[in-house]
Design an enzyme around this catalytic site. Structure first.
Site, PDB file in Angstrom:
ATOM      1  N   ASP A   1      43.320 -26.013 -94.093  1.00 34.29           N
ATOM      2  CA  ASP A   1      44.685 -25.579 -93.807  1.00 34.29           C
ATOM      3  C   ASP A   1      45.669 -26.703 -94.130  1.00 34.29           C
ATOM      4  O   ASP A   1      46.533 -27.040 -93.314  1.00 34.29           O
ATOM      5  CB  ASP A   1      44.827 -25.119 -92.346  1.00 34.29           C
ATOM      6  CG  ASP A   1      46.163 -24.418 -92.099  1.00 34.29           C
ATOM      7  OD1 ASP A   1      46.787 -23.968 -93.084  1.00 34.29           O
ATOM      8  OD2 ASP A   1      46.590 -24.345 -90.934  1.00 34.29           O
TER       9      ASP A   1
ATOM     10  N   HIS B   1      45.118 -27.046 -81.680  1.00 34.97           N
ATOM     11  CA  HIS B   1      43.730 -26.786 -82.073  1.00 34.97           C
ATOM     12  C   HIS B   1      43.137 -28.015 -82.726  1.00 34.97           C
ATOM     13  O   HIS B   1      43.872 -28.893 -83.187  1.00 34.97           O
ATOM     14  CB  HIS B   1      43.681 -25.605 -83.047  1.00 34.97           C
ATOM     15  CG  HIS B   1      44.751 -25.665 -84.108  1.00 34.97           C
ATOM     16  ND1 HIS B   1      45.942 -24.982 -84.006  1.00 34.97           N
ATOM     17  CD2 HIS B   1      44.843 -26.364 -85.261  1.00 34.97           C
ATOM     18  CE1 HIS B   1      46.704 -25.234 -85.045  1.00 34.97           C
ATOM     19  NE2 HIS B   1      46.065 -26.091 -85.831  1.00 34.97           N
TER      20      HIS B   1
ATOM     21  N   GLN C   1      39.895 -23.367 -87.117  1.00 36.05           N
ATOM     22  CA  GLN C   1      40.840 -24.069 -86.235  1.00 36.05           C
ATOM     23  C   GLN C   1      40.681 -23.518 -84.822  1.00 36.05           C
ATOM     24  O   GLN C   1      41.140 -22.415 -84.529  1.00 36.05           O
ATOM     25  CB  GLN C   1      42.275 -23.890 -86.754  1.00 36.05           C
ATOM     26  CG  GLN C   1      42.529 -24.674 -88.036  1.00 36.05           C
ATOM     27  CD  GLN C   1      43.782 -24.228 -88.770  1.00 36.05           C
ATOM     28  OE1 GLN C   1      43.881 -23.063 -89.175  1.00 36.05           O
ATOM     29  NE2 GLN C   1      44.731 -25.124 -88.956  1.00 36.05           N
TER      30      GLN C   1
ATOM     31  N   ARG D   1      55.548 -34.780 -84.928  1.00 34.51           N
ATOM     32  CA  ARG D   1      55.871 -33.365 -85.146  1.00 34.51           C
ATOM     33  C   ARG D   1      54.867 -32.530 -84.355  1.00 34.51           C
ATOM     34  O   ARG D   1      53.663 -32.593 -84.617  1.00 34.51           O
ATOM     35  CB  ARG D   1      55.764 -33.059 -86.639  1.00 34.51           C
ATOM     36  CG  ARG D   1      55.877 -31.596 -87.016  1.00 34.51           C
ATOM     37  CD  ARG D   1      55.547 -31.442 -88.500  1.00 34.51           C
ATOM     38  NE  ARG D   1      55.610 -30.071 -88.975  1.00 34.51           N
ATOM     39  CZ  ARG D   1      54.649 -29.167 -88.814  1.00 34.51           C
ATOM     40  NH1 ARG D   1      53.546 -29.460 -88.159  1.00 34.51           N
ATOM     41  NH2 ARG D   1      54.780 -27.951 -89.332  1.00 34.51           N
TER      42      ARG D   1
ATOM     43  N   ASP E   1      52.986 -29.726 -83.836  1.00 37.47           N
ATOM     44  CA  ASP E   1      52.570 -28.584 -84.640  1.00 37.47           C
ATOM     45  C   ASP E   1      52.229 -27.375 -83.767  1.00 37.47           C
ATOM     46  O   ASP E   1      51.503 -27.502 -82.779  1.00 37.47           O
ATOM     47  CB  ASP E   1      51.328 -28.984 -85.456  1.00 37.47           C
ATOM     48  CG  ASP E   1      50.855 -27.862 -86.344  1.00 37.47           C
ATOM     49  OD1 ASP E   1      51.608 -27.492 -87.256  1.00 37.47           O
ATOM     50  OD2 ASP E   1      49.739 -27.340 -86.121  1.00 37.47           O
TER      51      ASP E   1
ATOM     52  N   GLU F   1      58.077 -27.805 -83.691  1.00 36.94           N
ATOM     53  CA  GLU F   1      57.855 -26.871 -84.800  1.00 36.94           C
ATOM     54  C   GLU F   1      57.589 -25.496 -84.204  1.00 36.94           C
ATOM     55  O   GLU F   1      56.461 -25.033 -84.106  1.00 36.94           O
ATOM     56  CB  GLU F   1      56.664 -27.305 -85.670  1.00 36.94           C
ATOM     57  CG  GLU F   1      56.553 -26.489 -86.958  1.00 36.94           C
ATOM     58  CD  GLU F   1      55.377 -25.524 -87.038  1.00 36.94           C
ATOM     59  OE1 GLU F   1      55.380 -24.649 -87.912  1.00 36.94           O
ATOM     60  OE2 GLU F   1      54.443 -25.634 -86.221  1.00 36.94           O
TER      61      GLU F   1
ATOM     62  N   HIS G   1      56.514 -26.899 -96.314  1.00 34.44           N
ATOM     63  CA  HIS G   1      55.183 -26.573 -96.852  1.00 34.44           C
ATOM     64  C   HIS G   1      54.739 -25.164 -96.458  1.00 34.44           C
ATOM     65  O   HIS G   1      53.767 -24.659 -96.986  1.00 34.44           O
ATOM     66  CB  HIS G   1      54.175 -27.596 -96.344  1.00 34.44           C
ATOM     67  CG  HIS G   1      53.934 -27.438 -94.874  1.00 34.44           C
ATOM     68  ND1 HIS G   1      54.888 -27.785 -93.932  1.00 34.44           N
ATOM     69  CD2 HIS G   1      52.886 -26.921 -94.181  1.00 34.44           C
ATOM     70  CE1 HIS G   1      54.414 -27.502 -92.727  1.00 34.44           C
ATOM     71  NE2 HIS G   1      53.209 -26.982 -92.838  1.00 34.44           N
ATOM     72  N   ASP G   2      55.431 -24.551 -95.474  1.00 37.61           N
ATOM     73  CA  ASP G   2      55.033 -23.221 -95.007  1.00 37.61           C
ATOM     74  C   ASP G   2      55.833 -22.121 -95.686  1.00 37.61           C
ATOM     75  O   ASP G   2      56.796 -22.362 -96.407  1.00 37.61           O
ATOM     76  CB  ASP G   2      55.216 -23.126 -93.487  1.00 37.61           C
ATOM     77  CG  ASP G   2      54.009 -23.676 -92.733  1.00 37.61           C
ATOM     78  OD1 ASP G   2      52.891 -23.644 -93.292  1.00 37.61           O
ATOM     79  OD2 ASP G   2      54.194 -24.138 -91.596  1.00 37.61           O
TER      80      ASP G   2
ATOM     81  N   ARG H   1      50.552 -20.266 -99.794  1.00 34.73           N
ATOM     82  CA  ARG H   1      51.492 -21.366 -99.540  1.00 34.73           C
ATOM     83  C   ARG H   1      51.309 -22.506-100.543  1.00 34.73           C
ATOM     84  O   ARG H   1      52.209 -23.310-100.753  1.00 34.73           O
ATOM     85  CB  ARG H   1      51.333 -21.880 -98.101  1.00 34.73           C
ATOM     86  CG  ARG H   1      51.844 -20.888 -97.057  1.00 34.73           C
ATOM     87  CD  ARG H   1      51.568 -21.357 -95.648  1.00 34.73           C
ATOM     88  NE  ARG H   1      50.144 -21.426 -95.375  1.00 34.73           N
ATOM     89  CZ  ARG H   1      49.616 -21.961 -94.275  1.00 34.73           C
ATOM     90  NH1 ARG H   1      50.397 -22.476 -93.353  1.00 34.73           N
ATOM     91  NH2 ARG H   1      48.309 -21.978 -94.094  1.00 34.73           N
TER      92      ARG H   1
HETATM   93  C1  GLC Z   1      51.903 -25.093 -88.397  1.00 29.03           C
HETATM   94  C2  GLC Z   1      51.842 -25.659 -89.785  1.00 29.03           C
HETATM   95  C3  GLC Z   1      51.092 -24.741 -90.673  1.00 29.03           C
HETATM   96  C4  GLC Z   1      49.720 -24.533 -90.108  1.00 29.03           C
HETATM   97  C5  GLC Z   1      49.762 -24.101 -88.655  1.00 29.03           C
HETATM   98  C6  GLC Z   1      48.445 -24.297 -87.995  1.00 29.03           C
HETATM   99  O1  GLC Z   1      52.628 -23.942 -88.319  1.00 29.03           O
HETATM  100  O2  GLC Z   1      53.129 -25.892 -90.265  1.00 29.03           O
HETATM  101  O3  GLC Z   1      51.019 -25.222 -91.978  1.00 29.03           O
HETATM  102  O4  GLC Z   1      49.057 -23.560 -90.850  1.00 29.03           O
HETATM  103  O5  GLC Z   1      50.655 -24.860 -87.886  1.00 29.03           O
HETATM  104  O6  GLC Z   1      48.214 -25.668 -87.730  1.00 29.03           O
HETATM  105  C1  GLC Z   2      53.598 -18.617 -87.977  1.00 33.10           C
HETATM  106  C2  GLC Z   2      53.729 -19.562 -86.876  1.00 33.10           C
HETATM  107  C3  GLC Z   2      54.194 -20.892 -87.378  1.00 33.10           C
HETATM  108  C4  GLC Z   2      53.402 -21.342 -88.577  1.00 33.10           C
HETATM  109  C5  GLC Z   2      53.273 -20.314 -89.600  1.00 33.10           C
HETATM  110  C6  GLC Z   2      52.305 -20.751 -90.653  1.00 33.10           C
HETATM  111  O1  GLC Z   2      54.852 -18.294 -88.437  1.00 33.10           O
HETATM  112  O2  GLC Z   2      54.643 -19.100 -85.905  1.00 33.10           O
HETATM  113  O3  GLC Z   2      54.081 -21.833 -86.371  1.00 33.10           O
HETATM  114  O4  GLC Z   2      54.048 -22.409 -89.196  1.00 33.10           O
HETATM  115  O5  GLC Z   2      52.816 -19.142 -89.015  1.00 33.10           O
HETATM  116  O6  GLC Z   2      52.294 -19.836 -91.693  1.00 33.10           O
END
Ligand code: GLC
Ligand code: GLC
Length: 651
Positions: free
Chosen positions: A143, A186, A254, A284, A286, A328, A392-393, A517
């Site tokens: 991931d 996680h 995860q 950050r 996460d 985040e 990155h998302d 992504r």
């Molecule tokens: C956050 C990250 C995302 C990841 C997810 C699980 O949202 O930005 O890239 O997939 O958390 O860790």
């Molecule tokens: C969902 C989650 C966010 C994460 C994203 C990853 O939107 O809420 O935390 O970054 O998925 O794709």
């Protein structure tokens, strides 16, 4: 029970039990002071979550020891920074602040090579660098590093922990703050805790959410979202080895940590303080919305998640007070706001602004953006937004359905339209995005794609259409103008400063092909930098335009800690806001930003500026972007296609 009295009693007992003799007198005194100052809050939060555990006091004792050891290990240079930052808690609000997020391998190769990129970062004006997760993680799909197997080890492909520490020092010398990920919802299924749980170790099975059969998971499932429905339906994964179902909100590898177990809170605090001691300036948080599970709810944004984050924050303030949290939370705007507080997260991504800028890009209309920002932009003056256009998302359409309804927008249909538009399925769309996490049951999806490709540059180049290209360049700059000026830390996504286009090579990589992504996780090559120096390319125009805006931002205090007001200007294509120093400031200047989201020329009736002009007794203004002076502010201002003005009014 009187929590204040209990807290006082408890901290006295804890401190009288702890041996501080191996610290210098000054350190021991400072540690005690900080514990005493932060304990009432720490105790209140942890008591709220864990008081029903008969051994709660034991966990407090352990927690204090963890903090003591981390405090002792903190390097003198970082302790010095702690002192400085306590005197300048507003550091992240400075107009000089400019962030960038990058992957170490895609941007530089590895940590040692990243040193060589510091001059490039300096030349851009970067003062904050978020390195995407670089910890040890599973081979193949991890991931993008968000499945952590060991928080204390760097992925060997990128370097070592000591490389990271020396990079942190070098960045600090170059005036760049380091931001690291704290992935605490996680771990990967290859983390030592998970491995032991798989082998049947009861103690570590209690670190995760593990079930013998589907009965309880099915009950939880009733009210849960699915985050990655394209790779796995539901939120639980069968683990062969332990013969148990494991809670896995994101990918199957995860494993969600079980924070109802206080041992998990302590163990993770230990990892967090280790990362703080590596020498970062912000962590950050996460996926922080997901850390608390409560049967019958969607298990997001639960009150106890907030309690835990406040408790983590207290530990940070005791051991490493120069480090701040960045939230985040990509959730409903009202929930995003709840994490933003000096006792919780001082920084927060601004997903609403991000999503609604893209909404205005597609619709060329600004009402939803304006109304939503009027409702949600203001946050505590101790805190700041991290404003971004891409990351990155994927992009999810996280706006408030009620605000949309007030202006006659049907949210369900509108989200469908936005997905169609940005994946290029909508007739006449200039965007080249890719659908992500398409839910086969609902047809819902989110959107991936680079800033430039979503703005039309990829299509313009493919068709060799000069007008499309020109408009795409203008859109990229317009979008960046908002995140640079609206207030908070602007965060660039590496590659966007050069206008990089989507990279489809992930489709050929079996560890990435299922995760769209990767289309916007793009390697930044020397040739890309060169191309952006070639005056004949659109990439040059993007790089130059951005450079100019950054320079203007960094030279004008009005872009720093000043407040923001969102205006309605009576033209649905124009987004406008004002920056204004607070009442106490001697600087009375004001900035008015006007952004035209339409490809057509627009007129703005400047009457809305009257009150400002009157209060400042001005009738002249300067556009900071072009240095054009308006000796007489016209009654009606003309904005060209996709044009932006930054009007500075001074008396
Ligand atoms: C956050 C990250 C995302 C990841 C997810 C699980 O949202 O930005 O890239 O997939 O958390 O860790
Ligand atoms: C969902 C989650 C966010 C994460 C994203 C990853 O939107 O809420 O935390 O970054 O998925 O794709």
């Amino acid at each position: 029970m009187n929590i204040k009295i209990e807290s006082k009693k408890t901290v006295e007992r804890l401190l009288s039990d702890i041996d501080l003799s191996d610290m210098s007198k000054a350190d021991a005194k400072l540690f005690k002071l900080r514990v005493e100052a932060n304990f009432p809050q720490l105790f209140a939060q942890l008591h709220h979550v864990y008081s029903e555990h008969y051994d709660f006091y034991y966990f407090l004792q352990q927690l204090l020891k963890i903090m003591q050891v981390s405090f002792k290990k903190r390097k003198p240079a970082l302790k010095k920074k702690d002192k400085q930052r306590l005197l300048t808690p507003d550091w992240f609000k400075d107009e000089k602040m400019l962030g960038m997020a990058c992957y170490v391998d895609l941007f530089a190769g590895d940590l040692q090579q990243l040193h060589k990129k510091i001059p490039y970062l300096n030349s851009l004006g970067i003062t904050y660098l978020h390195l995407m997760p670089l910890y040890k993680s599973p081979e193949g799909d991890s991931d993008g590093g968000y499945a952590v197997s060991d928080y204390r080890e760097v992925d060997t492909k990128l370097g070592t922990m000591s490389d990271l520490e020396s990079l942190g020092e070098a960045l600090s010398k170059a005036g760049i703050n380091l931001v690291l990920d704290f992935v605490f919802n996680h771990t990967s299924d290859q983390h030592d805790w998970a491995m032991r749980a798989k082998q049947g170790d009861q103690e570590f099975q209690e670190y995760y959410w593990m079930f013998d059969n589907k009965e309880i998971p099915n009950q939880y499932e009733q009210s849960l979202r699915e985050i990655f429905p394209q790779v796995r339906r539901g939120n639980f994964t069968w683990d062969e080895q332990s013969q148990k179902w494991v809670w896995t909100t994101f990918n199957s590898f995860q494993w969600d940590l079980n924070y109802s177990n206080p041992a998990v809170f302590n163990a993770i605090t230990d990892e967090m303080l280790f990362l703080a001691n590596v020498g970062c300036d912000a962590l950050r948080l996460d996926a922080l919305a997901f850390i608390w599970k409560e049967m019958g709810t969607d298990c997001e944004n639960q009150p106890k998640a907030h309690a835990l984050i406040k408790a983590f924050n207290c530990c940070l303030k005791i051991v490493s007070p120069s480090v701040v949290f960045k939230s985040e939370a990509i959730v409903h705007p009202d929930e995003v706001a709840k994490y933003i507080h000096k006792d919780e997260c001082e920084l927060s991504y601004n997903p609403l602004l991000m999503a609604l800028i893209w909404n205005s890009v597609a619709t060329r209309k600004t009402k939803l953006l304006t109304k939503s920002m009027q409702k949600s932009f203001a946050i505590s003056p101790d805190c700041a937004w991290v404003n971004y256009a891409r990351c990155h998302d994927d992009i999810g359409w996280t706006f408030d359905d009620n605000v949309a309804a007030q202006i006659g927008i049907n949210s369900y249909d509108h989200r469908y339209f936005l997905n169609q538009f940005f994946t290029g399925r909508f007739e006449g769309s200039f965007a080249k995005g890719v659908a992500f996490a398409e839910n086969p049951a609902t047809g819902d999806c989110r959107v991936c794609g680079s800033l430039a490709s979503l703005s039309g540059l990829e299509q313009g180049i493919e068709l060799g259409d000069a007008l499309l290209i020109d408009n795409a360049v203008k859109r990229v700059l317009l979008i960046h103008s908002i995140i640079l000026a609206i207030g908070g830390v602007p965060l660039l996504y590496s590659g966007d400063e050069l206008g990089l286009l989507n990279d489809y090579s992930y489709e050929q990589d079996p560890s990435k092909a299922h995760d769209e992504r990767w289309v916007h996780r793009i390697a930044v090559k020397d040739s890309d930098v060169s191309l952006a120096r070639d005056e004949t390319t659109p990439f040059y125009k993007i790089a130059k335009g951005l450079e100019n805006m950054i320079k203007v931002r960094q030279q004008n205090a009005i872009f720093g800690a000043a407040r923001t007001d969102i205006f309605e200007v009576g033209n649905e294509h124009i987004f406008s806001f004002r920056r204004k120093q607070n009442e106490m400031s001697e600087d009375k200047s004001e900035l008015i930003a006007l952004c035209n989201f339409s490809e057509n020329t627009q007129l703005v009736d400047m009457a809305f500026m009257k009150p400002t002009c009157d209060s400042l007794l001005v009738n002249t203004a300067i556009d900071l972007l072009t240095q054009t002076e308006y000796t007489d502010i016209p009654d009606v201002l003309t904005l060209g296609p996709l044009e932006v003005r930054w009007l500075l009014l001074t008396n």
